[in-house]
Design a protein around this motif. Structure first.
Motif, PDB file in Angstrom:
ATOM      1  N   ASP A 107      79.863  16.671  40.107  1.00 53.78           N
ATOM      2  CA  ASP A 107      78.499  17.189  40.061  1.00 53.78           C
ATOM      3  C   ASP A 107      78.096  18.405  40.683  1.00 53.78           C
ATOM      4  OD1 ASP A 107      78.321  14.810  38.558  1.00 53.78           O
ATOM      5  OD2 ASP A 107      77.861  13.470  40.590  1.00 53.78           O
ATOM      6  N   GLU A 108      78.695  18.823  41.721  1.00 54.21           N
ATOM      7  CA  GLU A 108      78.358  19.827  42.685  1.00 54.21           C
ATOM      8  C   GLU A 108      78.536  21.255  41.797  1.00 54.21           C
ATOM      9  OE1 GLU A 108      80.351  17.731  43.475  1.00 54.21           O
ATOM     10  OE2 GLU A 108      79.619  16.580  44.945  1.00 54.21           O
ATOM     11  N   VAL A 109      79.399  21.424  40.719  1.00 56.49           N
ATOM     12  CA  VAL A 109      79.641  22.471  40.104  1.00 56.49           C
ATOM     13  C   VAL A 109      78.594  22.771  39.061  1.00 56.49           C
ATOM     14  CG1 VAL A 109      81.221  23.487  38.514  1.00 56.49           C
ATOM     15  CG2 VAL A 109      82.227  21.760  40.309  1.00 56.49           C
ATOM     16  N   LEU A 110      78.258  24.127  39.035  1.00 60.69           N
ATOM     17  CA  LEU A 110      76.959  24.308  38.206  1.00 60.69           C
ATOM     18  C   LEU A 110      77.526  24.524  36.637  1.00 60.69           C
ATOM     19  CD1 LEU A 110      75.153  26.935  40.543  1.00 60.69           C
ATOM     20  CD2 LEU A 110      74.558  24.732  40.059  1.00 60.69           C
ATOM     21  N   GLN A 111      76.860  24.242  35.823  1.00 62.66           N
ATOM     22  CA  GLN A 111      77.069  24.495  34.488  1.00 62.66           C
ATOM     23  C   GLN A 111      76.764  25.907  33.772  1.00 62.66           C
ATOM     24  OE1 GLN A 111      79.480  22.635  33.017  1.00 62.66           O
ATOM     25  NE2 GLN A 111      79.279  21.363  34.915  1.00 62.66           N
ATOM     26  N   ASP A 112      75.807  26.468  34.700  1.00 65.11           N
ATOM     27  CA  ASP A 112      75.275  27.713  34.506  1.00 65.11           C
ATOM     28  C   ASP A 112      75.102  28.650  35.745  1.00 65.11           C
ATOM     29  OD1 ASP A 112      74.256  30.116  32.856  1.00 65.11           O
ATOM     30  OD2 ASP A 112      72.267  29.312  33.133  1.00 65.11           O
ATOM     31  N   PRO A 113      76.154  29.745  35.757  1.00 58.63           N
ATOM     32  CA  PRO A 113      77.156  30.081  34.789  1.00 58.63           C
ATOM     33  C   PRO A 113      78.150  29.047  34.731  1.00 58.63           C
ATOM     34  CG  PRO A 113      76.771  31.825  36.663  1.00 58.63           C
ATOM     35  CD  PRO A 113      76.050  30.264  37.049  1.00 58.63           C
ATOM     36  N   PRO A 114      78.864  29.080  33.515  1.00 56.56           N
ATOM     37  CA  PRO A 114      79.983  28.011  33.295  1.00 56.56           C
ATOM     38  C   PRO A 114      81.200  28.213  34.092  1.00 56.56           C
ATOM     39  CG  PRO A 114      79.892  29.392  31.252  1.00 56.56           C
ATOM     40  CD  PRO A 114      78.867  29.841  32.325  1.00 56.56           C
ATOM     41  N   PRO A 115      82.036  27.070  34.373  1.00 58.02           N
ATOM     42  CA  PRO A 115      83.251  27.384  35.024  1.00 58.02           C
ATOM     43  C   PRO A 115      84.187  28.039  33.722  1.00 58.02           C
ATOM     44  CG  PRO A 115      82.913  25.145  34.610  1.00 58.02           C
ATOM     45  CD  PRO A 115      81.693  25.871  34.310  1.00 58.02           C
ATOM     46  N   ARG A 156      87.619  29.044  38.340  1.00 60.49           N
ATOM     47  CA  ARG A 156      86.450  29.720  38.853  1.00 60.49           C
ATOM     48  C   ARG A 156      85.475  28.894  38.384  1.00 60.49           C
ATOM     49  NH1 ARG A 156      87.090  35.928  36.878  1.00 60.49           N
ATOM     50  NH2 ARG A 156      86.821  34.933  35.071  1.00 60.49           N
ATOM     51  N   TRP A 157      84.434  28.727  39.486  1.00 62.75           N
ATOM     52  CA  TRP A 157      83.370  27.834  39.173  1.00 62.75           C
ATOM     53  C   TRP A 157      82.168  28.152  40.270  1.00 62.75           C
ATOM     54  CZ3 TRP A 157      87.844  25.952  41.276  1.00 62.75           C
ATOM     55  CH2 TRP A 157      87.812  25.458  42.747  1.00 62.75           C
ATOM     56  N   TRP A 158      81.041  27.831  40.176  1.00 60.54           N
ATOM     57  CA  TRP A 158      79.856  28.141  40.828  1.00 60.54           C
ATOM     58  C   TRP A 158      79.361  27.094  41.601  1.00 60.54           C
ATOM     59  CZ3 TRP A 158      78.131  33.147  41.501  1.00 60.54           C
ATOM     60  CH2 TRP A 158      78.629  34.104  40.645  1.00 60.54           C
ATOM     61  N   ILE A 159      78.990  27.121  42.931  1.00 57.67           N
ATOM     62  CA  ILE A 159      78.039  26.016  43.508  1.00 57.67           C
ATOM     63  C   ILE A 159      76.788  26.572  44.092  1.00 57.67           C
ATOM     64  CG2 ILE A 159      80.422  24.945  44.157  1.00 57.67           C
ATOM     65  CD1 ILE A 159      80.036  26.267  46.929  1.00 57.67           C
ATOM     66  N   GLN A 160      75.966  25.644  44.373  1.00 48.61           N
ATOM     67  CA  GLN A 160      74.790  25.834  44.947  1.00 48.61           C
ATOM     68  C   GLN A 160      74.424  24.609  45.818  1.00 48.61           C
ATOM     69  OE1 GLN A 160      71.765  26.091  42.072  1.00 48.61           O
ATOM     70  NE2 GLN A 160      70.216  27.226  43.504  1.00 48.61           N
ATOM     71  N   PRO A 161      73.941  24.791  47.031  1.00 45.05           N
ATOM     72  CA  PRO A 161      73.673  25.933  47.745  1.00 45.05           C
ATOM     73  C   PRO A 161      75.331  26.605  48.177  1.00 45.05           C
ATOM     74  CG  PRO A 161      73.484  24.127  49.107  1.00 45.05           C
ATOM     75  CD  PRO A 161      73.416  23.467  47.757  1.00 45.05           C
ATOM     76  N   PRO A 162      75.499  27.804  48.653  1.00 42.13           N
ATOM     77  CA  PRO A 162      76.614  28.498  48.723  1.00 42.13           C
ATOM     78  C   PRO A 162      77.040  28.437  50.197  1.00 42.13           C
ATOM     79  CG  PRO A 162      74.768  30.191  49.030  1.00 42.13           C
ATOM     80  CD  PRO A 162      74.185  28.839  48.415  1.00 42.13           C
ATOM     81  N   LYS A 163      76.838  27.338  50.956  1.00 39.69           N
ATOM     82  CA  LYS A 163      77.193  26.978  52.322  1.00 39.69           C
ATOM     83  C   LYS A 163      78.517  26.561  52.406  1.00 39.69           C
ATOM     84  CE  LYS A 163      72.935  25.950  54.223  1.00 39.69           C
ATOM     85  NZ  LYS A 163      71.697  25.051  54.841  1.00 39.69           N
ATOM     86  N   ARG A 164      79.146  26.797  53.623  1.00 33.92           N
ATOM     87  CA  ARG A 164      80.656  26.415  53.774  1.00 33.92           C
ATOM     88  C   ARG A 164      81.019  24.874  53.543  1.00 33.92           C
ATOM     89  NH1 ARG A 164      84.712  28.874  56.625  1.00 33.92           N
ATOM     90  NH2 ARG A 164      86.746  27.353  56.305  1.00 33.92           N
TER      91      ARG A 164
END
Length: 326
Positions: free
Chosen positions: A210-218, A235-243
């Motif tokens: 659930d933490e992985v963003l679909q836009d931008p897609p992995p 490669r995948w994107w997350i939000q927020p970009p904290k440690r």
């Protein structure tokens, strides 16, 4: 013995009359300084609001407000001294500071450098309070930005004080500068495994979080053919970009990928080393055309021992043979 106290009494009387005569000036000087002090507080608030409204920076407005307050207070102190003592001239103070400016400059050079760097950091805002930054060997969350140093709190609960000059003159990585952050990790599969199946499994594991963003897609791509595996980069994107989000999401994905790949018969190879011992006693030792590493090939014929080996074996037999004279 008679002691004449009249000169001392006259001196005390003169000082008393002078003090009484200067009371109006002192009272007026206090009033002037209080007015400047109140004006400095008001100017600080006005400057801070103007800067925050136009530049949209809270820290920059706070810094400029403090500087403005200090300048007004210093000006008020000079004016109050001039009112209290008509013989006092601000030019005398300026001249005195000019004489000692060189010595003061050398003594407080580092302090002035950090002060100016702190002002520039507050104005330019390369990072803000609450950002997570990396500077050299230190990484953590910015707690406070002062005119001399910046305080960061590391992820293991320690405080690091970094001089502002270091932050202003060196490279700083701001992990939370943007709303999103990309995470990547390399997986290695065997050369006999199907690449497309492995990529599909890894992509499914990433999208299931659930933490992985679909836009931008992995995405999953092949990046290298290693010595013992095929390297696949996820490669995948997350939000927020904290440690914390970065570590938790990567932990879930890695554990899920390992389990799914093993369930589907896809190997995750690791380097293996074979150590072959060679006793250096064969007849062909030293001959680069016939010398072999490891055990002899399966011909069934064992090479004859070299002369060095014969000498070693003969010497060993002599030592082992009992002395008949004993």
């Amino acid at each position: 013995m008679n002691i004449d106290l009249s000169p001392a009494l006259q001196r005390i009387h003169s000082l008393t009359r002078g003090f009484i005569a200067s009371l109006p000036n002192l009272f007026l000087a206090v009033i002037v300084f209080v007015m400047f002090l109140l004006g400095a507080i008001l100017i600080k608030k006005v400057v801070a609001k103007i800067v925050q409204r136009r530049a949209r920076t809270w820290t920059g407005g706070l810094a400029l407000g403090r500087i403005s307050q200090g300048v007004v207070i210093l000006l008020g102190l000079l004016v109050a001294l001039s009112v209290a003592s008509p013989t006092f001239k601000p030019a005398d103070v300026v001249q005195l500071l000019g004489i000692g400016s060189v010595a003061i400059g050398f003594a407080f050079r580092d302090i002035f450098q950090n002060f100016l760097a702190g002002i520039l950091l507050l104005l330019t805002r390369p990072f803000r309070i609450g950002d997570q930054i990396v500077m050299g060997n230190f990484e953590g969350t910015v707690e406070d930005i002062q005119t001399r140093a910046t305080f960061i709190r590391t992820y293991d609960g320690r405080r690091v004080v970094i001089p502002n000059t270091n932050l202003f003159t060196n490279s700083v990585t701001v992990n939370t500068a943007f709303d999103k952050r990309r995470v990547e990790y390399d997986f290695g599969i065997g050369y006999s495994d199907d690449i497309e199946s492995a990529k599909s499994i890894i992509l499914e594991c990433i999208r299931s979080q659930d933490e992985v963003l679909q836009d931008p897609p992995p995405d999953v791509i092949v990046v290298a053919l290693g010595t013992y595996n095929v390297n696949i980069r996820a490669r995948w994107w997350i939000q927020p970009p904290k440690r914390s989000e970065f570590s938790e999401t990567r932990d879930k994905i890695l554990a899920d990928v390992k389990r799914r790949l093993f369930e589907n018969g896809i190997d995750l190879p690791f380097p293996i080393q074979h150590i072959l011992f060679h006793d250096q006693t064969e007849e062909t030792d030293g001959d680069r055309l016939q010398q072999r590493e490891g055990w002899p090939a399966g011909t069934g014929k064992i090479p004859k021992p070299s002369r060095i080996a014969d000498s070693i074996l003969l010497a060993g037999a002599r030592e082992a043979k009992p002395d008949p004279r004993s």
